[in-house]
Design an enzyme around this catalytic site. Structure first.
Site, PDB file in Angstrom:
ATOM      1  CD  GLU A   1      10.692  12.685  11.502  1.00  0.00           C
ATOM      2  OE1 GLU A   1      11.520  12.115  10.818  1.00  0.00           O
ATOM      3  OE2 GLU A   1       9.497  12.353  11.521  1.00  0.00           O
TER       4      GLU A   1
ATOM      5  CE  LYS B   1      -1.451   2.884   2.459  1.00  0.00           C
ATOM      6  NZ  LYS B   1      -1.205   4.086   1.610  1.00  0.00           N
TER       7      LYS B   1
ATOM      8  CD  GLU C   1      13.219   0.820   9.597  1.00  0.00           C
ATOM      9  OE1 GLU C   1      13.628   1.769  10.293  1.00  0.00           O
ATOM     10  OE2 GLU C   1      13.811  -0.271   9.520  1.00  0.00           O
TER      11      GLU C   1
ATOM     12  CB  CYS D   1      12.797   9.076   8.976  1.00  0.00           C
ATOM     13  SG  CYS D   1      13.431   7.735   7.994  1.00  0.00           S
TER      14      CYS D   1
END
Ligand code: ADP
Length: 464
Positions: free
Chosen positions: A369, A162, A238, A272
């Site tokens: 982040e 997906k 992750e 990331c």
């Protein structure tokens, strides 16, 4: 009987100008279960193929993807926005996962031992874990797909992929390429939707599904772990990062600035692994900051197809709003703007490369982040303080340490709670290395031999 219904479509947008590139039917839970049916039907045959045969199919896929580098790269630029040179780099990096796992497919080795008490023998074999749901983000539309498909197929699993709703076209192109390379029907099934929650719920409630491999935000990761709990589905996660970038007193400042540009600006900061907090020793702070400011100010921003562009747009309006919020908060709390700190007028979601120094403790940018081209700088006077600052986050994906003394840098890397450390370099990712995080950055590893093990289930035989 299949009842044909008119499915809702969703647009795929070009982040450089907001225009519609294409539109796709949005899959719902029934489509997702149909994909699981196809994966289930193909599972036995795929698992029983000789490892060498699976390896050779993956190898052909690597070769095809290498030949088609330009086509894949152009698709990435269109739906994700990064500059063409970076997109070419991603397309080859993505292909490398297929090559690496074509090599790993024949290394699902087991173990043999005599029990410590001498009572019996112990044999451990590895079997494919079963049908896997792979959920990928938009920032590396090709590489995140192959980093999961490669090991899954090498291990003998069949999958439902997906992709992110922002970047489904690259995933579909990769699926087509895998078919051309000889991957049998039903082994890789792509489900595109702009409403992922019901799709994930349906797939993870299906008892035939035994694995989830997810790359994305920590918030969504937590929710997916909950969905894995009822059926005790194995999850590789992750998730987010908040990478510290340490510049020690004895660092080579040119090397540190080059590393900072790579760690911050690779993928426009939309990674990331991107350096999120720069922690610089007092004695070199001004020298580092002024050189980094010069390098950031020189970055050319533009449409990814523009030959001179080094930085493309952010993925969408929400991403740019977030960057603006974090920068405004940092400035309000006392940070100083060395360059940037503004959006670039016109269509698309462009934001100027930004350096902030004197960032104050408590600023939101230190705990969230930023996922954009913003470098927030703080200073430290002793290394224990730097390590404490580096660890002041629930994340633990990657850290960067710059020092001319490799042993000292290594010792600091050992103290930082993180899955990966870059020593005097700003990029750590490699298909041959175990990529992954500690703390709330994730569970499990991708790449290396570890990546294969995530899709294998050990089976232990005891006998005399
Ligand atoms: P990002 O903030 O980088 O877009 P997300 O975690 O939202 O990260 O998205 C990563 C992937 O997770 C995408 O494929 C997205 O469609 C998917 N996703 C987002 N929300 C959910 C959800 N509730 N359930 C399942 N998948 C989701």
């Amino acid at each position: 009987m299949v009842i044909a219904t008119e499915r809702r479509r969703f647009p795929v947008l070009d982040p450089a100008d907001g225009s519609v590139i294409d539109s796709l039917e949005s899959a719902g839970p029934d489509d997702a279960i149909a994909a699981v049916d196809a994966a289930a039907e193909a599972a036995e045959d795929w698992a029983s193929r000789a490892p060498r045969e699976r390896a050779e199919i993956l190898r052909r896929a690597f070769e095809l993807m290498t030949e088609r580098n330009e086509d894949i790269a152009r698709l990435i630029v269109r739906e994700m926005g990064k500059p063409l040179a970076e997109a070419r780099g991603e397309a080859s990096y993505a292909a490398e996962f297929l090559r690496w796992f074509s090599e790993e497919a024949v290394r699902a080795n087991g173990d043999f031992a005599v029990a410590p008490a001498g009572t019996n023998r112990m044999l451990v074999t590895h079997a494919p874990i079963g049908i896997a749901l792979l959920i990928t983000p938009w920032n590396f539309p090709a590489a995140m797909a192959t980093r999961k498909i490669g090991p899954a197929l090498a291990a003998g699993c069949t999958v439902v992929l997906k992709p992110a709703e922002e970047t489904p076209l690259t995933a579909l192109a990769i699926a087509g390429l895998l078919t051309e390379a000889g991957v049998p029907e039903g082994v890789v099934n792509v489900v595109c939707t702009d409403d992922p929650a019901p799709v994930a719920e349906a797939v993870l409630s299906d008892p035939r599904v035994r694995k989830l491999s997810f790359t994305g935000s920590t918030g969504v990761g937590r929710r997916l772990l909950e969905l894995c709990a009822p059926q005790v589905i194995s999850a590789s996660m992750e998730l987010g990062g908040n990478s510290p970038f340490l510049v020690l007193q004895d660092a080579d400042i040119d090397v540190a600035v080059a590393g900072a540009m790579a760690a911050k600006m690779r993928n426009g900061g939309e990674a990331c692994t991107a350096a999120n907090r720069f922690l610089v020793h007092d004695s070199v702070a001004e020298s580092f900051t002024s050189r980094l400011t010069a390098a950031m100010s020189a970055v050319r921003v533009g449409n990814g197809f523009d030959r001179t562009a080094q930085l493309g747009p952010l993925i969408n309006a929400a991403a740019r709003d977030k960057v603006e919020r974090l920068v405004a908060d940092a400035i309000e709390r006392g940070a100083r703007v060395r360059t940037g700190a503004q959006r670039i007028p016109g269509p698309g979601y462009f934001y100027a490369p930004t350096v902030l120094d004197r960032v104050q403790p408590g600023s939101q940018i230190l705990s969230e982040e930023v996922f954009g081209p913003v470098a927030p700088i703080m200073t430290f006077s002793d290394e224990d303080e730097a390590i404490a600052l580096a660890n002041e986050t629930e994340y633990g994906l990657v850290a960067f340490v710059f020092s001319r003394d490799l042993r000292r840098a290594m010792a600091i890397g050992e103290e930082i709670e993180t899955g990966m450390v870059g020593l005097n370099r700003g990029v750590v990712s490699d298909p041959a290395a175990p990529f992954g995080g500690t703390k709330q950055s994730g569970i499990g590893r991708e790449g290396g031999h570890h990546g294969l093990l995530e899709f294998l289930e050990p089976k232990y035989f005891a006998f005399d």
